[in-house]
Design a protein around this motif. Structure first.
Motif, PDB file in Angstrom:
ATOM      1  N   LYS A  22      37.679  32.910  10.987  1.00  0.00           N
ATOM      2  CA  LYS A  22      37.818  34.312  10.551  1.00  0.00           C
ATOM      3  C   LYS A  22      38.069  35.240  11.741  1.00  0.00           C
ATOM      4  CE  LYS A  22      34.225  36.463   8.422  1.00  0.00           C
ATOM      5  NZ  LYS A  22      33.935  37.766   9.040  1.00  0.00           N
ATOM      6  N   SER A  23      37.278  35.099  12.792  1.00  0.00           N
ATOM      7  CA  SER A  23      37.440  35.997  13.947  1.00  0.00           C
ATOM      8  C   SER A  23      38.842  35.865  14.541  1.00  0.00           C
ATOM      9  CB  SER A  23      36.427  35.639  15.043  1.00  0.00           C
ATOM     10  OG  SER A  23      35.137  35.952  14.619  1.00  0.00           O
ATOM     11  N   ILE A  24      39.292  34.617  14.674  1.00  0.00           N
ATOM     12  CA  ILE A  24      40.603  34.392  15.294  1.00  0.00           C
ATOM     13  C   ILE A  24      41.721  34.865  14.363  1.00  0.00           C
ATOM     14  CG2 ILE A  24      42.177  32.580  16.138  1.00  0.00           C
ATOM     15  CD1 ILE A  24      39.824  31.208  17.398  1.00  0.00           C
ATOM     16  N   HIS A  26      41.710  37.438  12.219  1.00  0.00           N
ATOM     17  CA  HIS A  26      41.867  38.906  12.352  1.00  0.00           C
ATOM     18  C   HIS A  26      42.641  39.234  13.629  1.00  0.00           C
ATOM     19  CE1 HIS A  26      39.140  40.404   9.232  1.00  0.00           C
ATOM     20  NE2 HIS A  26      38.219  39.550   9.604  1.00  0.00           N
ATOM     21  N   ARG A  27      42.222  38.588  14.717  1.00  0.00           N
ATOM     22  CA  ARG A  27      42.829  38.902  16.017  1.00  0.00           C
ATOM     23  C   ARG A  27      44.288  38.468  16.074  1.00  0.00           C
ATOM     24  NH1 ARG A  27      37.503  38.608  16.356  1.00  0.00           N
ATOM     25  NH2 ARG A  27      36.345  39.516  18.110  1.00  0.00           N
ATOM     26  N   ALA A  28      44.585  37.319  15.483  1.00  0.00           N
ATOM     27  CA  ALA A  28      45.973  36.827  15.518  1.00  0.00           C
ATOM     28  C   ALA A  28      46.892  37.847  14.837  1.00  0.00           C
ATOM     29  CB  ALA A  28      46.067  35.463  14.837  1.00  0.00           C
ATOM     30  N   SER A 165      25.594  42.896  22.851  1.00  0.00           N
ATOM     31  CA  SER A 165      26.645  41.896  23.044  1.00  0.00           C
ATOM     32  C   SER A 165      27.362  41.803  21.718  1.00  0.00           C
ATOM     33  CB  SER A 165      26.029  40.552  23.409  1.00  0.00           C
ATOM     34  OG  SER A 165      25.506  40.640  24.694  1.00  0.00           O
ATOM     35  N   SER A 166      28.422  42.584  21.582  1.00  0.00           N
ATOM     36  CA  SER A 166      29.165  42.599  20.326  1.00  0.00           C
ATOM     37  C   SER A 166      30.647  42.397  20.590  1.00  0.00           C
ATOM     38  CB  SER A 166      28.962  43.932  19.607  1.00  0.00           C
ATOM     39  OG  SER A 166      29.966  44.115  18.638  1.00  0.00           O
ATOM     40  N   ALA A 167      31.177  41.313  20.045  1.00  0.00           N
ATOM     41  CA  ALA A 167      32.598  41.023  20.246  1.00  0.00           C
ATOM     42  C   ALA A 167      33.472  42.023  19.508  1.00  0.00           C
ATOM     43  CB  ALA A 167      32.902  39.612  19.771  1.00  0.00           C
ATOM     44  N   GLN A 168      32.922  42.612  18.445  1.00  0.00           N
ATOM     45  CA  GLN A 168      33.727  43.604  17.715  1.00  0.00           C
ATOM     46  C   GLN A 168      33.904  44.851  18.563  1.00  0.00           C
ATOM     47  OE1 GLN A 168      31.843  44.153  13.901  1.00  0.00           O
ATOM     48  NE2 GLN A 168      32.421  42.112  13.203  1.00  0.00           N
ATOM     49  N   VAL A 169      32.829  45.301  19.206  1.00  0.00           N
ATOM     50  CA  VAL A 169      32.922  46.501  20.045  1.00  0.00           C
ATOM     51  C   VAL A 169      33.815  46.202  21.257  1.00  0.00           C
ATOM     52  CG1 VAL A 169      31.620  48.185  21.396  1.00  0.00           C
ATOM     53  CG2 VAL A 169      30.662  47.296  19.262  1.00  0.00           C
ATOM     54  N   ILE A 317      25.190  34.023  16.156  1.00  0.00           N
ATOM     55  CA  ILE A 317      24.744  35.219  15.419  1.00  0.00           C
ATOM     56  C   ILE A 317      24.979  35.119  13.908  1.00  0.00           C
ATOM     57  CG2 ILE A 317      26.882  36.573  15.815  1.00  0.00           C
ATOM     58  CD1 ILE A 317      23.264  37.898  16.006  1.00  0.00           C
ATOM     59  N   ASP A 318      26.061  34.464  13.501  1.00  0.00           N
ATOM     60  CA  ASP A 318      26.358  34.385  12.058  1.00  0.00           C
ATOM     61  C   ASP A 318      25.684  33.195  11.388  1.00  0.00           C
ATOM     62  OD1 ASP A 318      27.927  36.655  12.190  1.00  0.00           O
ATOM     63  OD2 ASP A 318      29.742  35.529  12.653  1.00  0.00           O
ATOM     64  N   GLU A 319      25.050  32.339  12.169  1.00  0.00           N
ATOM     65  CA  GLU A 319      24.517  31.091  11.606  1.00  0.00           C
ATOM     66  C   GLU A 319      23.002  31.120  11.365  1.00  0.00           C
ATOM     67  OE1 GLU A 319      28.119  31.044  12.306  1.00  0.00           O
ATOM     68  OE2 GLU A 319      27.212  30.762  14.273  1.00  0.00           O
ATOM     69  N   TYR A 344      21.990  44.457  11.244  1.00  0.00           N
ATOM     70  CA  TYR A 344      23.208  45.264  11.052  1.00  0.00           C
ATOM     71  C   TYR A 344      24.377  44.459  10.495  1.00  0.00           C
ATOM     72  CZ  TYR A 344      20.298  48.088  14.044  1.00  0.00           C
ATOM     73  OH  TYR A 344      19.228  48.779  14.550  1.00  0.00           O
ATOM     74  N   LYS A 345      24.101  43.320   9.926  1.00  0.00           N
ATOM     75  CA  LYS A 345      25.186  42.507   9.360  1.00  0.00           C
ATOM     76  C   LYS A 345      25.482  42.959   7.928  1.00  0.00           C
ATOM     77  CE  LYS A 345      25.803  40.323  13.100  1.00  0.00           C
ATOM     78  NZ  LYS A 345      26.992  40.639  13.890  1.00  0.00           N
ATOM     79  N   GLU A 346      26.141  42.125   7.140  1.00  0.00           N
ATOM     80  CA  GLU A 346      26.550  42.533   5.793  1.00  0.00           C
ATOM     81  C   GLU A 346      25.346  42.977   4.956  1.00  0.00           C
ATOM     82  OE1 GLU A 346      27.913  40.364   7.712  1.00  0.00           O
ATOM     83  OE2 GLU A 346      29.989  39.896   7.159  1.00  0.00           O
TER      84      GLU A 346
HETATM   85  C1  S3P Z   1      32.714  39.040  15.047  1.00  0.00           C
HETATM   86  C2  S3P Z   1      31.664  39.373  15.852  1.00  0.00           C
HETATM   87  C3  S3P Z   1      30.264  39.334  15.434  1.00  0.00           C
HETATM   88  C4  S3P Z   1      30.099  38.490  14.184  1.00  0.00           C
HETATM   89  C5  S3P Z   1      31.127  38.791  13.144  1.00  0.00           C
HETATM   90  C6  S3P Z   1      32.516  38.528  13.688  1.00  0.00           C
HETATM   91  C7  S3P Z   1      34.083  39.166  15.575  1.00  0.00           C
HETATM   92  O1  S3P Z   1      29.829  40.656  15.130  1.00  0.00           O
HETATM   93  O2  S3P Z   1      28.815  38.675  13.645  1.00  0.00           O
HETATM   94  O3  S3P Z   1      30.943  38.001  11.989  1.00  0.00           O
HETATM   95  O4  S3P Z   1      35.020  38.604  14.974  1.00  0.00           O
HETATM   96  O5  S3P Z   1      34.249  39.808  16.605  1.00  0.00           O
HETATM   97  P1  S3P Z   1      29.276  41.644  16.253  1.00  0.00           P
HETATM   98  O6  S3P Z   1      30.398  42.035  17.126  1.00  0.00           O
HETATM   99  O7  S3P Z   1      28.737  42.818  15.494  1.00  0.00           O
HETATM  100  O8  S3P Z   1      28.203  40.878  16.970  1.00  0.00           O
END
Ligand code: S3P
Length: 438
Positions: A22-24, A26-28, A165-169, A317-319, A344-346
């Motif tokens: 899923k993460s990859i 969105h980014r792709a 530590s947030s990959a989304q931010v 974090i998601d597991e 702060y997740k879903e």
């Molecule tokens: C994600 C980062 C994580 C993760 C989320 C997907 C991403 O969130 O929980 O399911 O694709 O960058 P956070 O950045 O809030 O940690």
């Protein structure tokens, strides 16, 4: 409303197909829209979350087409969404919303971001604060959706040290920085998933990660010429975690999963399961588009409790919801440390995990940053309860997996949320022997 019931299952066996990461995915889509020319993406996750990003990009004017099994994104280069003014509804997708806020903040465009009931409750200050440094104007009543981002005509490079530590931010900041003419610097305490950095590097950007004064510093030179690429999305380890734990807890089971993404920043849960005594063989290790992948063979296992360090939380974090199910059947008391971000997740996953486990007769409790679970040492749970997903796909799937080792069924209401990340969950789990009924 979709209701799914899961019943005790005899054994799980065979090969299970896991969808693209899923993460990859969105980014792709987002990053190839910033390149010039046609990019081809195969094995894209075709789930609701990724469709939300895809639809938003189309509304922004990006041409995206499917041809047989591949998706083609016709990128028009950096800043090409300039001139846009309108609404973007990202549904349930936090990744889509936050990354696209980064994209808009770096262009002369204006977008109002909205989302579903779950996404509308999630915090956006974390992304608004750094993005303001680009010179964009951002309006939100209470730091949650709806958020209006008015991007800057001449975006400034961001220099931001995050407490999280947030990959989304991190990704929002880097995507915003693509259109600025200087160096964007982002610091985070523990390295979060680095797919954006890897993909940008793969596309030709200058980006480096170093350890700097106890933090990770990610620096990217603005205005890179991004090459269009052919990209194969590896299979999602987060989705794989559900059949993996189901197999571990169901007696006489053995499954095989191919080509799972093995990025170190994503597989903290495998490390944890191995420490618990899980029989998981990792074979056929190789690289695909700059990411490690491998096949996994998983066997039913007797699990022992563990103390999982806070430093590992970002890589799993998601597991935590599905690992909580593993901990419920282990011998001893498991502690998950450093889990405050789960709030702060879903949904607030600390509350959902603890309350639902308690309803199922498992001793579980929490503090602000810990979840503590006393396992029942491999006893079948009673089951026979209904759980509302509250639009959290991972809560829905985790408790369905627990039903495979329950006397009476576990019933999940609003199970349609599973479409967010694992559209074929029902069929795929049934194929290996999971006793699910709609
Ligand atoms: C994600 C980062 C994580 C993760 C989320 C997907 C991403 O969130 O929980 O399911 O694709 O960058 P956070 O950045 O809030 O940690």
């Amino acid at each position: 409303m979709t209701i799914i019931k899961s019943y005790k299952s005899q054994n799980l066996n065979g090969e299970i197909l896991i969808p693209g990461d899923k993460s990859i995915s969105h980014r792709a889509l987002i990053l190839s829209s910033c390149a010039v020319g046609r990019s081809t993406i195969s094995n894209l996750l075709e789930s609701e979350d990724v469709y939300s990003t895809l639809k938003a990009l189309k509304i922004l004017g990006v041409k995206i087409k499917k041809n047989k099994d591949n998706w083609h994104v016709y990128g028009n280069g950096l800043g090409s969404v300039a001139g846009f003014k309108g609404l973007l509804n990202l549904g349930n997708s936090g990744t889509g919303a936050r990354l696209l806020m980064g994209l808009i903040s770096g262009c002369e465009a204006e977008a109002t971001f909205t989302g579903d009931e779950s996404l509308s409750k999630r915090p956006m200050k974390r992304v608004i604060e750094p993005l303001l440094q680009s010179g964009s104007q951002i309006v939100s009543e209470d730091n949650s959706l709806p958020v209006t981002v008015k991007g800057s005509k001449i975006p400034l490079p961001i220099n931001f040290s995050s407490k999280l530590s947030s990959a989304q931010v991190k990704s929002a900041v880097l995507i915003s920085g693509l259109t600025s003419s200087g160096i964007t610097n982002y610091y985070e305490p523990i390295l979060s998933r680095d797919h954006t950095e890897r993909m940008l590097k793969f596309m030709g950007a200058e980006i480096e990660t170093i350890n700097f004064q106890g933090k990770w510093k990610i620096s990217m030179t603005g205005l890179p010429s991004l090459k269009n690429v052919d990209f194969k999305v590896p299979n999602d380890p987060s989705s794989a975690s559900f059949p993996i734990v189901s197999t571990l807890i169901t007696p006489n089971s053995k499954i095989h999963i191919k080509e799972v993404l093995m990025n170190e920043l994503r597989i903290g849960f495998i490390k944890t399961l191995l420490e618990m005594g899980a029989k998981i063989d990792v074979i056929n290790k190789k690289y695909s588009n700059g990411e490690k992948i491998a096949d996994l063979i998983v066997n039913s296992s007797k699990l022992n409790a563990v103390d999982v360090p806070a430093e590992r939380s970002s890589s799993m974090i998601d597991e935590y919801p599905i690992l909580s199910i593993a901990a419920s059947f282990a011998n001893g008391t498991t502690t998950f440390n450093g889990v405050e971000e789960l709030k702060y997740k879903e949904t607030d996953r600390i509350i959902e995990v603890v309350n639902n486990l308690n309803k199922l007769g498992i001793k579980a409790s929490s503090t602000k940053n810990k979840i503590i679970i006393t396992g029942n040492n491999n006893k079948v749970v009673n089951g026979g309860i209904e759980i509302d997903s509250k639009l959290d796909h991972r809560i829905a799937m985790s408790f369905l997996c627990m039903g495979f080792f329950s006397n009476k069924p576990i019933i999940i209401n609003r199970a349609q949320t599973i479409q967010t990340s694992f559209p074929n969950f029902f069929e795929s789990m049934k194929k290996i022997g999971g006793n699910l009924v709609k």
